[in-house]
Design a protein around this motif. Structure first.
Motif, mmCIF file in Angstrom:
data_model
loop_
_atom_site.group_PDB
_atom_site.id
_atom_site.type_symbol
_atom_site.label_atom_id
_atom_site.label_comp_id
_atom_site.label_asym_id
_atom_site.label_seq_id
_atom_site.Cartn_x
_atom_site.Cartn_y
_atom_site.Cartn_z
ATOM 1 N N VAL A 171 13.072 65.399 -65.197
ATOM 2 C CA VAL A 171 11.991 65.400 -65.478
ATOM 3 C C VAL A 171 11.354 64.313 -64.604
ATOM 4 N N VAL A 172 10.474 64.327 -63.879
ATOM 5 C CA VAL A 172 9.962 63.355 -63.065
ATOM 6 C C VAL A 172 9.622 61.977 -63.908
ATOM 7 N N ASP A 173 9.816 60.788 -63.365
ATOM 8 C CA ASP A 173 9.546 59.659 -64.178
ATOM 9 C C ASP A 173 8.029 59.105 -63.749
ATOM 10 N N PRO A 174 6.856 59.505 -64.498
ATOM 11 C CA PRO A 174 5.465 59.283 -63.897
ATOM 12 C C PRO A 174 5.520 57.855 -64.097
ATOM 13 N N PHE A 175 6.022 56.928 -64.959
ATOM 14 C CA PHE A 175 5.913 55.662 -65.042
ATOM 15 C C PHE A 175 6.326 54.863 -63.799
ATOM 16 N N ARG A 176 7.594 55.127 -63.822
ATOM 17 C CA ARG A 176 7.976 54.565 -62.306
ATOM 18 C C ARG A 176 6.996 55.019 -61.159
ATOM 19 N N GLY A 177 6.757 55.975 -61.006
ATOM 20 C CA GLY A 177 5.826 56.450 -59.897
ATOM 21 C C GLY A 177 4.497 55.787 -59.943
ATOM 22 N N ALA A 178 4.014 55.474 -61.031
ATOM 23 C CA ALA A 178 2.644 54.874 -61.113
ATOM 24 C C ALA A 178 2.601 53.566 -60.737
ATOM 25 N N GLU A 179 4.020 52.982 -61.263
ATOM 26 C CA GLU A 179 4.149 51.574 -60.834
ATOM 27 C C GLU A 179 4.335 50.959 -59.281
ATOM 28 N N GLU A 238 -6.572 50.802 -60.929
ATOM 29 C CA GLU A 238 -6.101 49.606 -61.628
ATOM 30 C C GLU A 238 -5.815 48.437 -60.533
ATOM 31 N N ALA A 239 -5.186 49.112 -59.442
ATOM 32 C CA ALA A 239 -4.890 48.255 -58.321
ATOM 33 C C ALA A 239 -6.162 47.314 -57.921
#
Ligand code: NOJ
Length: 728
Positions: free
Chosen positions: A350-358, A533-534
């Motif tokens: 499963v892709v880690d969306p949190f790591r990607g978002a960070e 957010e950035a």
């Protein structure tokens, strides 16, 4: 008793028997495995080239032919397809896997069709604006990880066509106008992909610098210009990045299709640069069997129109020698071994969306270019500001992404259509601004009616206007002017509120006729899944902006080398296949600016840009001193003269001796220097001789002309407080 037992002859026999059994176990296990391919080419201690030779020796002609073409694009290849843009069939009996090719320029494309998720990163043009080699590497690594998570083992990305045409619809998936910046950044992106064990690529080789007439246009350029501009970017990408694939482009170059252009493929890419991987055609970009194969094309995508039966016949009849077919197959199989996809195939997760978002947010924070900041209006003080008007289409909900084969599907949305409307990603500027200023009254107007927006702006202490410029593969912008009368919106808001901040979400440069009327402007490009957010962190000072423009912003179309996109007037009317496969007449694309791409044009023509290449503001200020220059290195000192910690991207430009006949200066090196207030650092940068050279068509080689070289150093191509001359 023990003694007597162990010494008994039957005990000895038993022990011997069990030893024999034990010895048999590995034999059995080995036998089981040998049903799976265990040929000597699976020996990981051998080099990829040796392994490729060993496995090719086992192949039938049909197996070889099956490797040099695609098995059908976009799922046509049947149940084995992973849903990507294409697939190269493997040879299961020899342990060679299917190559699952996925478009993934700014994140994995078309995940939604299979119910998957992929991170939308800021555009690669934004990534180039960071000038940060580590971030470029992280960018590639993130895509590589998510490709493997989704069981792809090859990427289609790594775009590095130079921005000769600022209205090119694909500029967002390239790396800007400077060959050295673009090449260095994309080489790191490719390295990041390779670290994750996918076959990496670079594209579109070469001179696919506009979408208008991309399938018929004939780009005309001399060899020196080619080698010093777009091809230099590709040279760096190929030699430093070492991708496994290079995708040749749709257009013609000097009358030969790029995918059957022996100069580009055989002479330059393979012979001169030593590229060891394979050349695959852009989708439908193959135009012949024998000619293309002999010119250096190794793999037709996405099908087998030319490189199936027709190529087989050409090999059987000797028109294409078997050694050439073996070379084609060798290059493909070699890339499979070298990338690690044979020994360590992707398992799927499963892709880690949190790591990607960070990661996406970090890159966006480093990619946003502060263009104007009158009276230090920014950063806003969350505790002081009482009311904010947030204005502009979609600014309440989302940020813009780029279209075409680089399109990533948004979470919560369906699969997006090629050529469909612009896709907005759920990252809400309104919410992100509210989160930064919880005590302020933050209200929204979509800006559809400039008068309504202006009255909200008038009633607010600060107005933040979001403007956008959607772009996509398949067509170019008709103009640098923002669409949908957004200039009028900005003008109306700026007239109502002297504290107007403009946020630009664009694919590339845009004209800003209102720049003198607003107090601040910030370019956030297509900023990715955490773009809002950035941005909010920058607006409120949590992040000090450090990015610099990887492209020149012209004041208007009239200042560009081509006031109109070449060939745009030849386009059939909308609806008749605009730009890509319309019934356009064959035409030449005369890039008459030659070497003068981007800032080199503005410098040579003495034109004042709106914002210069390399430009970008910070919340602090920097001073330069102590330049020491030689032909192989420069050193200088940068000091933070303001009151905030910040990072300066210090740039080194060189002007060649006049006899070289070059544009006034070129970027040759840079360094991102992080400094606390009052702190200074001395930077020493090594210079690569090629970057100071010119390409000599007679000797077909680079040379350093004799004479005086002018070194200049500073924070943009137009602000270089330090300079020194060096004689060579
Ligand atoms: C055509 C595009 O030009 C290329 O970039 C893309 O990888 C292929 N289509 C496959 O979708």
């Amino acid at each position: 008793m023990n003694r007597s037992l162990t010494s008994a002859p039957w005990v000895v026999a038993l022990a011997l028997a069990s030893l024999l059994l034990l010895a048999l176990v590995p034999v059995r296990a080995q036998r089981q495995q040998s049903q799976a391919p265990r040929g000597p080419w699976m020996d990981q201690s051998l080099l990829p080239d040796q392994r490729a030779d060993l496995v090719i020796a086992q192949m039938t002609l049909d197996e070889k032919i099956s490797l040099v073409h695609g098995a059908g694009g976009f799922g046509e290849s049947g149940p084995r397809s992973n849903g990507g843009a294409g697939m190269i069939s493997g040879v299961p009996r020899l342990g060679l896997p299917d190559v699952q090719l996925a478009d993934s320029a700014v994140g994995v494309r078309a995940a939604a069709e299979r119910g998957r998720y992929a991170t939308l990163l800021p555009s690669t043009l934004a990534e180039a604006a960071t000038w940060d080699l580590n971030l470029a590497r992280e960018y590639g690594a993130l895509i590589g990880r998510e490709l493997r998570d989704q069981q792809y083992n090859a990427t289609l990305g790594g775009g590095v066509d130079l921005m000769r045409e600022p209205r090119n619809g694909r500029n967002f998936e390239y790396h800007g106008e400077d060959p050295i910046l673009a090449g260095k950044m994309v080489a790191q992106l490719i390295q990041g992909l390779r670290e994750q064990k996918v076959i990496a690529d670079t594209k579109h080789y070469a001179f696919n610098d506009q979408e208008t007439g991309r399938n018929i246009g004939n780009v005309k350029l001399g060899r020196r210009v080619m080698r010093e501009t777009d091809l230099l970017a590709f040279e760096i990408a190929v030699t430093e990045g070492q991708p496994g694939m290079v995708m040749c482009s749709y257009n013609k170059v000097n009358s030969d299709w790029a995918c059957e252009n022996s100069y580009l493929l055989n002479d330059v890419l393979k012979k001169t640069w030593g590229f060891k991987g394979f050349v695959l055609s852009d989708w439908g970009g193959t135009h012949s069997a024998a000619k293309a194969a002999l010119a250096g094309l190794d793999n037709e995508e996405p099908g087998s129109r030319f490189f199936g039966d027709e190529l087989k016949k050409a090999v059987e009849s000797g028109v294409v020698p078997m050694v050439r077919l073996n070379d084609m197959v060798h290059r493909i199989v070699r890339s499979e071994f070298a990338s690690g996809i044979v020994d360590d195939p992707p398992k799927g997760r499963v892709v880690d969306p949190f790591r990607g978002a960070e990661t996406a947010q970090t890159i966006a924070e480093n990619a946003s270019v502060l263009l104007k900041n009158a009276n230090n209006q920014l950063p806003l003080r969350a505790t002081a500001v009482k009311s904010i008007a947030v204005i502009g289409a979609h600014a309440d909900t989302s940020v813009l992404s780029g279209g075409g084969s680089a399109q990533v599907d948004p979470p919560g949305g369906g699969p997006s259509q090629f050529g469909g409307p612009p896709v907005w990603f759920p990252s809400s500027p309104l919410k992100a601004i509210r989160a930064q200023a919880p005590a302020a009254k933050v209200e929204f107007s979509d800006g559809a009616d400039p008068a309504t927006a202006a009255s909200l702006a008038k009633a607010s202490e600060v107005a933040i206007v979001f403007v956008n410029q959607p772009t996509s593969e398949g067509g170019d912008l008709p103009t640098l002017t923002l669409p949908d009368r957004q200039d009028q919106l900005v003008t109306a808001v700026a007239a109502a509120n002297p504290r107007t901040i403009v946020v630009l979400e664009t694919g590339g440069p845009a004209a800003m006729p209102w720049i003198g009327q607003v107090s601040a402007a910030i370019e956030i490009w297509y900023p990715g899944i955490r773009g809002a957010e950035a941005l909010a962190r920058i607006l409120f000072g949590g992040v000090n902006p450090s990015a610099k423009l990887p492209v020149t912003f012209a004041k208007s179309d009239a200042d560009l080398p081509h006031p109109k996109v070449p060939g745009i007037d030849l386009l059939p009317p909308p609806g008749a296949g605009r730009g890509v496969r319309g019934r356009m007449p064959d035409f030449n694309i005369d890039y008459t600016e030659g070497l003068k791409v981007g800032y080199k044009w503005f410098d040579a023509e003495n034109k004042e840009p709106l914002f210069a290449f390399g430009y970008g503001l910070s919340y602090t200020t920097f001073a330069y001193s102590g330049l020491r220059a030689a032909m192989d290195s420069v050193s200088f000192t940068v000091r933070n003269t303001g009151r905030r910690a910040g990072a300066e991207i210090a740039q080194v430009y060189v002007g060649l001796p006049p006899a070289a006949n070059e544009p006034p200066k070129r970027l040759v090196a840079w360094e991102k220097v992080s400094l606390d207030p009052g702190q200074s650092k001395t930077v020493t940068l090594r210079l690569e001789p090629k970057f100071l050279s010119i390409f000599n068509e007679q000797t077909d080689d680079w040379e350093l002309p004799a004479g005086a070289y002018t070194f200049s150093v500073g924070g943009s191509s137009r602000q270089t407080p330090l300079s020194a001359a060096v004689n060579h």
